[in-house]
Scaffold this active site. Structure first.
Site, PDB file in Angstrom:
ATOM      1  N   CYS A   1       0.890  -1.261  -0.493  1.00 49.36           N
ATOM      2  CA  CYS A   1      -0.048   0.032  -0.191  1.00 49.36           C
ATOM      3  C   CYS A   1       1.458   1.266  -0.347  1.00 49.36           C
ATOM      4  O   CYS A   1       1.980   1.034   0.657  1.00 49.36           O
ATOM      5  CB  CYS A   1      -0.690  -0.078   0.995  1.00 49.36           C
ATOM      6  SG  CYS A   1      -1.547   1.178   1.340  1.00 49.36           S
TER       7      CYS A   1
ATOM      8  N   CYS B   1      -3.308  15.094   2.884  1.00 44.33           N
ATOM      9  CA  CYS B   1      -3.996  15.108   1.713  1.00 44.33           C
ATOM     10  C   CYS B   1      -4.959  16.407   2.651  1.00 44.33           C
ATOM     11  O   CYS B   1      -5.797  16.504   3.387  1.00 44.33           O
ATOM     12  CB  CYS B   1      -4.576  14.089   2.408  1.00 44.33           C
ATOM     13  SG  CYS B   1      -6.186  13.879   0.773  1.00 44.33           S
TER      14      CYS B   1
ATOM     15  N   CYS C   1     -10.883  14.205   4.346  1.00 46.35           N
ATOM     16  CA  CYS C   1     -12.609  13.997   4.765  1.00 46.35           C
ATOM     17  C   CYS C   1     -12.387  12.791   6.175  1.00 46.35           C
ATOM     18  O   CYS C   1     -11.197  13.141   6.699  1.00 46.35           O
ATOM     19  CB  CYS C   1     -11.949  12.258   4.286  1.00 46.35           C
ATOM     20  SG  CYS C   1     -12.411  12.817   2.090  1.00 46.35           S
TER      21      CYS C   1
ATOM     22  N   CYS D   1     -10.567   9.738   8.292  1.00 42.68           N
ATOM     23  CA  CYS D   1      -9.089   9.831   7.390  1.00 42.68           C
ATOM     24  C   CYS D   1      -8.172  10.258   8.400  1.00 42.68           C
ATOM     25  O   CYS D   1      -8.257  11.699   8.450  1.00 42.68           O
ATOM     26  CB  CYS D   1      -9.158  10.074   6.552  1.00 42.68           C
ATOM     27  SG  CYS D   1      -7.668  10.151   5.599  1.00 42.68           S
TER      28      CYS D   1
ATOM     29  N   CYS E   1      -5.321   4.139   6.938  1.00 43.87           N
ATOM     30  CA  CYS E   1      -4.260   5.291   6.233  1.00 43.87           C
ATOM     31  C   CYS E   1      -4.302   6.301   7.377  1.00 43.87           C
ATOM     32  O   CYS E   1      -5.187   7.006   7.783  1.00 43.87           O
ATOM     33  CB  CYS E   1      -5.910   5.716   5.374  1.00 43.87           C
ATOM     34  SG  CYS E   1      -5.532   7.148   4.419  1.00 43.87           S
TER      35      CYS E   1
HETATM   36  N1  SAH Z   1      -6.998   9.399  -1.308  1.00 39.57           N
HETATM   37  C1  SAH Z   1      -7.323   8.067  -1.645  1.00 39.57           C
HETATM   38  C2  SAH Z   1      -6.304   6.691  -1.105  1.00 39.57           C
HETATM   39  C3  SAH Z   1      -5.862   6.906  -0.005  1.00 39.57           C
HETATM   40  S1  SAH Z   1      -7.060   6.626   1.127  1.00 39.57           S
HETATM   41  C4  SAH Z   1      -9.048   7.292  -0.723  1.00 39.57           C
HETATM   42  O1  SAH Z   1     -10.009   8.409  -0.201  1.00 39.57           O
HETATM   43  O2  SAH Z   1      -9.287   6.642  -2.019  1.00 39.57           O
HETATM   44  C5  SAH Z   1      -6.902   4.786   1.121  1.00 39.57           C
HETATM   45  C6  SAH Z   1      -8.483   4.098   1.647  1.00 39.57           C
HETATM   46  O3  SAH Z   1      -8.617   4.392   3.553  1.00 39.57           O
HETATM   47  C7  SAH Z   1      -9.610   4.704   1.498  1.00 39.57           C
HETATM   48  O4  SAH Z   1     -10.962   4.499   1.228  1.00 39.57           O
HETATM   49  C8  SAH Z   1      -9.492   5.818   2.061  1.00 39.57           C
HETATM   50  O5  SAH Z   1     -11.783   6.279   2.708  1.00 39.57           O
HETATM   51  C9  SAH Z   1      -9.922   4.466   3.592  1.00 39.57           C
HETATM   52  N2  SAH Z   1      -9.263   5.735   5.407  1.00 39.57           N
HETATM   53  C10 SAH Z   1      -8.828   6.350   5.212  1.00 39.57           C
HETATM   54  N3  SAH Z   1      -8.996   6.327   6.484  1.00 39.57           N
HETATM   55  C11 SAH Z   1      -9.573   5.068   7.233  1.00 39.57           C
HETATM   56  C12 SAH Z   1      -9.929   4.239   8.134  1.00 39.57           C
HETATM   57  N4  SAH Z   1      -9.614   5.362   9.725  1.00 39.57           N
HETATM   58  N5  SAH Z   1     -10.364   2.931   8.499  1.00 39.57           N
HETATM   59  C13 SAH Z   1     -10.793   2.316   7.184  1.00 39.57           C
HETATM   60  N6  SAH Z   1     -10.417   3.073   5.887  1.00 39.57           N
HETATM   61  C14 SAH Z   1      -9.668   4.300   6.118  1.00 39.57           C
HETATM   62 FE1  SF4 Z   2      -7.303  11.787   1.716  1.00 44.06          FE
HETATM   63 FE2  SF4 Z   2      -7.891  10.169   3.154  1.00 44.06          FE
HETATM   64 FE3  SF4 Z   2     -10.047  11.536   1.993  1.00 44.06          FE
HETATM   65 FE4  SF4 Z   2      -8.286   9.658   1.081  1.00 44.06          FE
HETATM   66  S1  SF4 Z   2      -9.816   9.354   2.346  1.00 44.06           S
HETATM   67  S2  SF4 Z   2      -8.807  11.946   0.544  1.00 44.06           S
HETATM   68  S3  SF4 Z   2      -6.689  10.260   1.929  1.00 44.06           S
HETATM   69  S4  SF4 Z   2      -8.702  12.207   3.354  1.00 44.06           S
END
Ligand code: SAH
Ligand code: SF4
Length: 379
Positions: A125, A132, A136, A139, A363
């Site tokens: 990964c 970022c 979100c 995250c 992440c």
């Molecule tokens: N920015 C991109 C890729 C990085 S995040 C994206 O959002 O797709 C990779 C994945 O991990 C994404 O699906 C994100 O929503 C998820 N993710 C982020 N934080 C997480 C958490 N605390 N528990 C489970 N999945 C999470």
């Molecule tokens: Fe960025 Fe996390 Fe949202 Fe992916 S899930 S776009 S890494 S803030």
């Protein structure tokens, strides 16, 4: 050197990292310098097959060429700041970049099959940015904010550094085969927001002169940058696309993913359709289950409709709680109910078995912890 373009983000005239070069650029430069064309194959071999950590290692290149390379380029391997091993075999790496910033990669071994066998397949990964910008709500990377894009070599070297790591770890006998044969752009950052450097890194991963990893074994995950999904659809390679949906209606998605206000669901789903049409292959929808936020029956209904429209598979992922974010993971029963309700609507659905939860492998979490306790980050 001015003819090599700025695809990798370096300013023209500034020394660049060698691992941001593709075969065409390397070829043009070496021929311009008066070298025979087979030297290009040797150079690319040192960079991407032998994973050289310095120009001095490239002993079968003439000293004059090595001096030219050292004058015009640099080669700066990622520095391992911390390594954490999970009970399930997942390994999380925290890398220190040349400017001191920290990024992470997670190495995930293949699950044991029903017959008890375990393949040598490993997924890495990989991160695409420091932090970022997309914020979100669930995250850790979003919580951190955006620092900068990774250059192409910083994306590529996450894989090469793990290969170098396996040669030295535990005194194991060096393996001929590459350890990583599957790449998911699901680490820190939004890959499609760093489009030029991402596509250069993917080219290096995929090319026979590079890491030679099949495009079908490379997944790009996005929170939903519709224009860049359409742009990626135009590339010839069959990269796999995963959409982080996490909400199946605009009102729920708006609340947890600010990107949805820019590219609402209809715009996102039609970009996904364009991608599927161009590539002739299925995309995945990723859906984190967050207690009380996106687990209602209305979401099952809407997600079922979207998945039918895209004819895609849905991966459910129980939320992995993050320090400082007050969101919770639903009970196993609630996860099971959501899965069954989708299944009954004829959707192909899996609950992703989580790996590395004992080492915070979701992440951005390792880096977040390291920033809070800077001394603990150094091993
Ligand atoms: N920015 C991109 C890729 C990085 S995040 C994206 O959002 O797709 C990779 C994945 O991990 C994404 O699906 C994100 O929503 C998820 N993710 C982020 N934080 C997480 C958490 N605390 N528990 C489970 N999945 C999470
Ligand atoms: Fe960025 Fe996390 Fe949202 Fe992916 S899930 S776009 S890494 S803030």
């Amino acid at each position: 050197m001015s003819d090599i373009g700025n695809n990798t983000g370096a300013l023209s005239g500034e020394p660049r990292e060698l691992r941001s070069l593709n075969a065409d650029e390397a070829g043009r430069i070496l021929v311009e310098w008066g070298h025979k064309s087979y030297r290009v194959t040797q150079l690319l071999g040192w960079l991407y097959k032998k994973r050289a950590g310095s120009i001095d290692e490239m002993t079968d290149l003439p000293k004059g060429l090595r001096d030219q390379l050292a004058g015009a380029f640099f080669l700066k391997p990622l520095e391992l700041a911390k390594e954490q091993r999970s009970r399930d075999g997942t390994v999380k790496f925290l890398w220190r970049l040349a400017d001191g910033e920290l990024i992470e990669s997670v190495l995930i071994p293949a699950s044991i099959g029903r017959d008890g066998s375990q393949s040598d397949r490993h997924t890495l990964c990989v991160s695409s940015q420091v932090g970022c910008a997309y914020g979100c709500k669930f995250c850790a990377s979003g919580l951190m904010g955006y620092k900068r894009n990774l250059d192409a070599y910083e994306i590529v070297d996450q894989v090469l550094a793990v290969e170098r790591w396996q040669l030295t770890k535990d005194g194991d006998a060096p393996k001929q085969e590459a350890l990583v044969n599957n790449i998911v752009m699901m680490g820190m950052g939004e890959p499609l927001a760093n489009y030029a450097n991402l596509t250069r890194a993917l080219e290096i991963f995929n090319s026979p002169w590079g890491l030679n990893i099949g495009a079908r074994k490379i997944t790009v995950s996005t929170s939903g940058l519709a224009p860049q999904i359409r742009q990626l659809a135009e590339t010839p390679q069959q990269y796999h696309l995963a959409i982080s949906l996490h909400g199946a209606t605009d009102d729920v998605r708006d609340k947890i993913m600010p990107i949805n206000r820019k590219y609402p669901l209809e715009e996102l789903i039609s970009a996904c359709e364009a991608y599927q049409q161009a590539k002739g292959r299925m995309i995945w929808v990723e859906y984190i289950l967050i207690d009380g936020i996106n687990t209602g029956l209305d979401q099952v209904e809407a997600l079922g409709c979207l998945a039918k429209r895209l004819q895609c598979k849905v991966n459910l992922i129980p939320y992995n709680p993050v320090d400082g974010i007050g969101l919770k993971r639903p009970s196993d029963e609630a996860v099971g109910r959501f899965r069954d309700a989708l299944y009954q609507r004829g959707i192909r659905v899996t609950v992703r078995i989580e790996k590395g939860t004992d080492i915070d492998a979701a992440c951005g979490q390792l880096r977040l912890k390291s920033e809070k306790q800077p001394t603990a980050a150094r091993s």
